[in-house]
Scaffold this active site. Structure first.
Site, PDB file in Angstrom:
ATOM      1  N   CYS A  89       0.820  -1.217   0.000  1.00 27.67           N
ATOM      2  CA  CYS A  89       0.000   0.000   0.000  1.00 27.67           C
ATOM      3  C   CYS A  89       0.858   1.273   0.000  1.00 27.67           C
ATOM      4  CB  CYS A  89      -1.010  -0.041   1.141  1.00 27.67           C
ATOM      5  SG  CYS A  89      -2.350   1.120   0.872  1.00 27.67           S
ATOM      6  N   ARG A 124     -12.791   6.292  -0.705  1.00 28.76           N
ATOM      7  CA  ARG A 124     -11.624   5.536  -0.257  1.00 28.76           C
ATOM      8  C   ARG A 124     -11.889   4.044  -0.466  1.00 28.76           C
ATOM      9  NH1 ARG A 124      -7.382   7.089   2.922  1.00 28.76           N
ATOM     10  NH2 ARG A 124      -6.408   5.378   4.047  1.00 28.76           N
ATOM     11  N   HIS A 186      -3.329  -5.674   2.714  1.00 28.79           N
ATOM     12  CA  HIS A 186      -2.916  -5.845   4.113  1.00 28.79           C
ATOM     13  C   HIS A 186      -3.479  -7.179   4.595  1.00 28.79           C
ATOM     14  CE1 HIS A 186      -1.790  -1.613   4.248  1.00 28.79           C
ATOM     15  NE2 HIS A 186      -2.990  -1.253   3.858  1.00 28.79           N
TER      16      HIS A 186
HETATM   17  N1  GLN Z   1      -1.801   6.995   2.310  1.00 34.37           N
HETATM   18  C1  GLN Z   1      -2.055   6.097   1.208  1.00 34.37           C
HETATM   19  C2  GLN Z   1      -3.449   6.220   0.612  1.00 34.37           C
HETATM   20  O1  GLN Z   1      -4.402   6.493   1.338  1.00 34.37           O
HETATM   21  C3  GLN Z   1      -1.750   4.663   1.610  1.00 34.37           C
HETATM   22  C4  GLN Z   1      -2.672   4.096   2.680  1.00 34.37           C
HETATM   23  C5  GLN Z   1      -2.219   2.738   3.193  1.00 34.37           C
HETATM   24  O2  GLN Z   1      -1.036   2.470   3.286  1.00 34.37           O
HETATM   25  N2  GLN Z   1      -3.151   1.890   3.580  1.00 34.37           N
HETATM   26  O3  GLN Z   1      -3.630   6.030  -0.579  1.00 34.37           O
END
Ligand code: GLN
Length: 233
Positions: A89, A124, A186
């Site tokens: 990520c 998101r 994850h």
């Molecule tokens: N900050 C990044 C985003 O929101 C990665 C988030 C994460 O590592 N889960 O795209």
């Protein structure tokens, strides 16, 4: 001695991805392979390792991680020398050319992956993901939680095809070039996908394939999570 390093858990430790390093060391130990796992915080020199694991985090710490890794130089040197890198990520975005920051600006990455992560008008990306394809470590299950969407150059292969969830945002997840592996998953991804962990170990050890582990409980977890994700589609 196989050296595994989790990179900057103080900056990129939000989603529990430090478990990836723990899984790698454990699966090496179960096979009698001598190994060490270090967690290297951002105030110290990055140790020399055979496998680096980089996890997820917020935009600010992500930028700081790029700064520190550029100053330090070890990760780029080791990647050029054939070390295995698993980037999850924010880690995937950090290894790319650039990424979007929530204040509307853009930040530079390390440029090891020919990709850019852009802001999106879509909500998101949050939830379970299934990634499939032809490679032996697939299908993968995990969860995602990110705002950015990742645009690969045509020549850069993804890790796999998204069956459910968002991943990069174009029907693919992550990136794969040489021994650099990126994903949005994850879980930690290696706890939920033992075949991917073993594939990374085999790469780092220059072994074709590793002996299976008898009575491997993580295989059960993988199949159970995959079943849940498939039923939910
Ligand atoms: N900050 C990044 C985003 O929101 C990665 C988030 C994460 O590592 N889960 O795209």
């Amino acid at each position: 001695m196989l050296r595994v390093v989790t990179v900057y858990p103080d900056l990129l430790g939000t989603y529990g991805d430090r478990g990836n390093g723990i899984v790698l060391q454990r699966r090496a130990a179960l096979r009698g392979i001598e190994s060490a796992h270090d967690e290297a915080t951002s105030d110290e020199r990055l140790p020399v390792a055979d496998i680096y694991c980089i996890g997820g985090g917020e935009d600010g710490p992500q930028q700081l991680a790029v700064e520190r890794l550029e100053q330090d130089g070890t990760l780029k040197e080791r990647a050029a020398d054939g070390a295995v890198v698993l980037a999850v990520c924010a880690g995937l975005q950090v290894l790319g050319r650039s990424f979007a920051v929530s204040d509307g600006t853009r930040a530079g990455g390390l440029g090891l992956f020919e990709l850019d992560t852009v802001a999106s008008a879509q909500p998101r990306a949050v939830g379970e993901v299934v990634v499939d394809g032809a490679a032996g470590y697939l299908p993968l299950t995990g969860f995602e939680n990110h705002a950015g969407r990742t645009v690969r150059d045509e020549a850069l292969a993804p890790l796999g095809r998204v069956i459910s969830g968002v991943g990069n945002g174009d029907g693919t997840d992550g990136a794969l070039v040489g021994r650099l592996v990126g994903t949005y998953l994850h879980g930690p991804v290696l706890a939920r996908n033992p075949l991917l962990a073993d594939w990374l170990l085999a790469l780092a050890l220059d072994a074709g394939e590793l002996a299976p582990i008898d009575d491997d409980p993580s295989r059960g977890l993988h199949d159970e999570r995959l079943g849940v994700a498939r039923r939910a589609r």
